[in-house]
Write a protein that holds these residues in place. Structure first.
Motif, mmCIF file in Angstrom:
data_model
loop_
_atom_site.group_PDB
_atom_site.id
_atom_site.type_symbol
_atom_site.label_atom_id
_atom_site.label_comp_id
_atom_site.label_asym_id
_atom_site.label_seq_id
_atom_site.Cartn_x
_atom_site.Cartn_y
_atom_site.Cartn_z
ATOM 1 N N SER A 146 -1.338 4.618 12.257
ATOM 2 C CA SER A 146 -0.376 4.951 11.306
ATOM 3 C C SER A 146 -0.207 3.944 10.265
ATOM 4 O O SER A 146 0.290 4.468 9.238
ATOM 5 C CB SER A 146 1.054 4.865 12.083
ATOM 6 N N ASP A 147 -0.907 2.779 10.356
ATOM 7 C CA ASP A 147 -0.927 1.682 9.296
ATOM 8 C C ASP A 147 -1.921 2.007 8.121
ATOM 9 O O ASP A 147 -1.762 1.423 7.256
ATOM 10 C CB ASP A 147 -0.752 0.481 9.555
ATOM 11 N N LYS A 148 -2.969 2.706 8.788
ATOM 12 C CA LYS A 148 -3.903 2.912 7.705
ATOM 13 C C LYS A 148 -3.585 3.533 6.503
ATOM 14 O O LYS A 148 -4.187 3.151 5.217
ATOM 15 C CB LYS A 148 -5.144 4.094 8.644
ATOM 16 N N SER A 149 -2.686 4.666 6.332
ATOM 17 C CA SER A 149 -2.456 5.467 5.145
ATOM 18 C C SER A 149 -1.562 4.443 4.403
ATOM 19 O O SER A 149 -1.811 4.332 3.159
ATOM 20 C CB SER A 149 -1.392 6.609 5.427
ATOM 21 N N LEU A 150 -0.729 3.471 4.780
ATOM 22 C CA LEU A 150 -0.273 2.294 4.030
ATOM 23 C C LEU A 150 -1.209 1.428 3.352
ATOM 24 O O LEU A 150 -1.063 1.300 2.187
ATOM 25 C CB LEU A 150 0.848 1.610 4.918
ATOM 26 N N SER A 151 -2.299 1.084 4.392
ATOM 27 C CA SER A 151 -3.379 0.158 3.587
ATOM 28 C C SER A 151 -4.002 0.981 2.357
ATOM 29 O O SER A 151 -4.500 0.307 1.444
ATOM 30 C CB SER A 151 -4.562 -0.151 4.682
ATOM 31 N N ILE A 152 -4.299 2.271 2.705
ATOM 32 C CA ILE A 152 -4.863 3.075 1.574
ATOM 33 C C ILE A 152 -4.026 3.193 0.314
ATOM 34 O O ILE A 152 -4.625 2.985 -0.768
ATOM 35 C CB ILE A 152 -5.244 4.255 2.302
ATOM 36 N N GLU A 153 -2.875 3.496 0.409
ATOM 37 C CA GLU A 153 -1.986 3.531 -0.754
ATOM 38 C C GLU A 153 -1.946 1.980 -1.418
ATOM 39 O O GLU A 153 -1.892 2.049 -2.658
ATOM 40 C CB GLU A 153 -0.699 3.796 -0.351
ATOM 41 N N ALA A 154 -1.831 0.828 -0.508
ATOM 42 C CA ALA A 154 -1.624 -0.455 -1.241
ATOM 43 C C ALA A 154 -2.997 -0.373 -2.124
ATOM 44 O O ALA A 154 -3.095 -0.996 -3.155
ATOM 45 C CB ALA A 154 -1.617 -1.539 -0.207
ATOM 46 N N GLY A 155 -4.270 -0.295 -1.221
ATOM 47 C CA GLY A 155 -5.646 -0.204 -2.344
ATOM 48 C C GLY A 155 -5.717 0.531 -3.486
ATOM 49 O O GLY A 155 -6.043 -0.117 -4.561
ATOM 50 N N GLU A 156 -4.962 1.739 -3.344
ATOM 51 C CA GLU A 156 -5.129 2.558 -4.692
ATOM 52 C C GLU A 156 -4.076 1.881 -5.796
ATOM 53 O O GLU A 156 -4.465 2.077 -6.781
ATOM 54 C CB GLU A 156 -4.737 4.069 -4.213
ATOM 55 N N ALA A 157 -3.066 1.367 -5.408
ATOM 56 C CA ALA A 157 -1.841 0.758 -6.180
ATOM 57 C C ALA A 157 -2.653 -0.655 -6.919
ATOM 58 O O ALA A 157 -2.579 -0.820 -8.040
ATOM 59 C CB ALA A 157 -1.001 0.511 -5.403
ATOM 60 N N CYS A 158 -3.557 -1.246 -6.200
ATOM 61 C CA CYS A 158 -4.226 -2.413 -6.759
ATOM 62 C C CYS A 158 -5.117 -1.942 -7.588
ATOM 63 O O CYS A 158 -5.649 -2.611 -8.769
ATOM 64 C CB CYS A 158 -4.683 -3.027 -5.436
ATOM 65 N N VAL A 159 -6.042 -0.997 -7.257
ATOM 66 C CA VAL A 159 -6.983 -0.541 -8.337
ATOM 67 C C VAL A 159 -6.263 0.183 -9.715
ATOM 68 O O VAL A 159 -6.844 -0.157 -10.758
ATOM 69 C CB VAL A 159 -7.800 0.640 -7.632
ATOM 70 N N ASP A 160 -5.172 0.808 -9.613
ATOM 71 C CA ASP A 160 -4.455 1.291 -10.689
ATOM 72 C C ASP A 160 -3.945 0.187 -11.338
ATOM 73 O O ASP A 160 -4.094 0.249 -12.720
ATOM 74 C CB ASP A 160 -3.184 2.155 -10.378
ATOM 75 N N ASP A 161 -3.375 -0.875 -10.943
ATOM 76 C CA ASP A 161 -3.040 -2.118 -11.631
ATOM 77 C C ASP A 161 -4.266 -2.720 -12.414
ATOM 78 O O ASP A 161 -3.973 -3.249 -13.392
ATOM 79 C CB ASP A 161 -2.389 -3.144 -10.522
ATOM 80 N N ALA A 162 -5.478 -2.932 -11.850
ATOM 81 C CA ALA A 162 -6.562 -3.435 -12.283
ATOM 82 C C ALA A 162 -6.910 -2.543 -13.387
ATOM 83 O O ALA A 162 -7.425 -3.288 -14.565
ATOM 84 C CB ALA A 162 -7.786 -3.474 -11.399
ATOM 85 N N ILE A 163 -6.833 -1.360 -13.366
ATOM 86 C CA ILE A 163 -7.054 -0.611 -14.372
ATOM 87 C C ILE A 163 -6.204 -0.699 -15.777
ATOM 88 O O ILE A 163 -6.572 -0.733 -16.863
ATOM 89 C CB ILE A 163 -7.296 0.804 -14.162
ATOM 90 N N ASP A 164 -4.861 -0.705 -15.357
ATOM 91 C CA ASP A 164 -4.089 -1.024 -16.385
ATOM 92 C C ASP A 164 -3.968 -2.515 -17.041
ATOM 93 O O ASP A 164 -3.898 -2.298 -18.282
ATOM 94 C CB ASP A 164 -2.584 -0.899 -15.816
ATOM 95 N N TRP A 165 -4.110 -3.458 -16.238
ATOM 96 C CA TRP A 165 -4.473 -4.732 -16.630
ATOM 97 C C TRP A 165 -5.894 -4.730 -17.612
ATOM 98 O O TRP A 165 -5.967 -5.253 -18.764
ATOM 99 C CB TRP A 165 -5.013 -5.653 -15.563
ATOM 100 N N ARG A 166 -6.807 -4.022 -17.181
ATOM 101 C CA ARG A 166 -8.100 -3.821 -18.099
ATOM 102 C C ARG A 166 -7.705 -3.059 -19.677
ATOM 103 O O ARG A 166 -8.426 -3.625 -20.432
ATOM 104 C CB ARG A 166 -9.073 -3.073 -17.424
#
Length: 111
Positions: free
Chosen positions: A58-78
């Motif tokens: 049940s925590d796996k979906s939360l981890s995936i969402e956190a990873g996707e948010a991190c990638v989105d933040d990295a793209i925005d920072w770039r």
């Protein structure tokens, strides 16, 4: 005469009393109770392990969402000016110079 001699006064001369045969119901009941308690403990252990597995899934979906948010933040920072300047320095210079930039791990240190 020896104290272990059959005619000695230390030897009991009374007849041995035989009790009626017992069915052993106390031992049977105890073994059944022990079996029930063991089964209950095993079921509790299995339930605990299963709950750990369910919580991990049940925590796996939360981890995936956190990873996707991190990638989105990295793209925005770039896309920001700071990210573009960092990448220009990385392309033009050696990678170890990136660590010497402000906020880098080697700021003010020599390699």
């Amino acid at each position: 005469m020896s104290p272990w001699h059959p005619n000695s006064s230390l030897v009991c001369n009374q007849p041995i009393v035989h009790f009626p045969a017992q069915s052993g119901i106390a031992m049977v009941t105890t073994l059944i109770l022990l079996l029930v308690i063991t089964a209950m403990g095993l079921i509790a252990y299995i339930a605990s392990v299963q709950s750990d597995l369910v919580s991990a899934v049940s925590d796996k979906s939360l981890s995936i969402e956190a990873g996707e948010a991190c990638v989105d933040d990295a793209i925005d920072w770039r896309s920001s000016s700071e990210g573009r300047s960092w990448l220009n320095i990385a392309i033009l210079n050696k990678p170890e110079n990136l660590l010497k930039l402000p906020g880098g791990a080697l700021l003010g240190k020599t390699v």
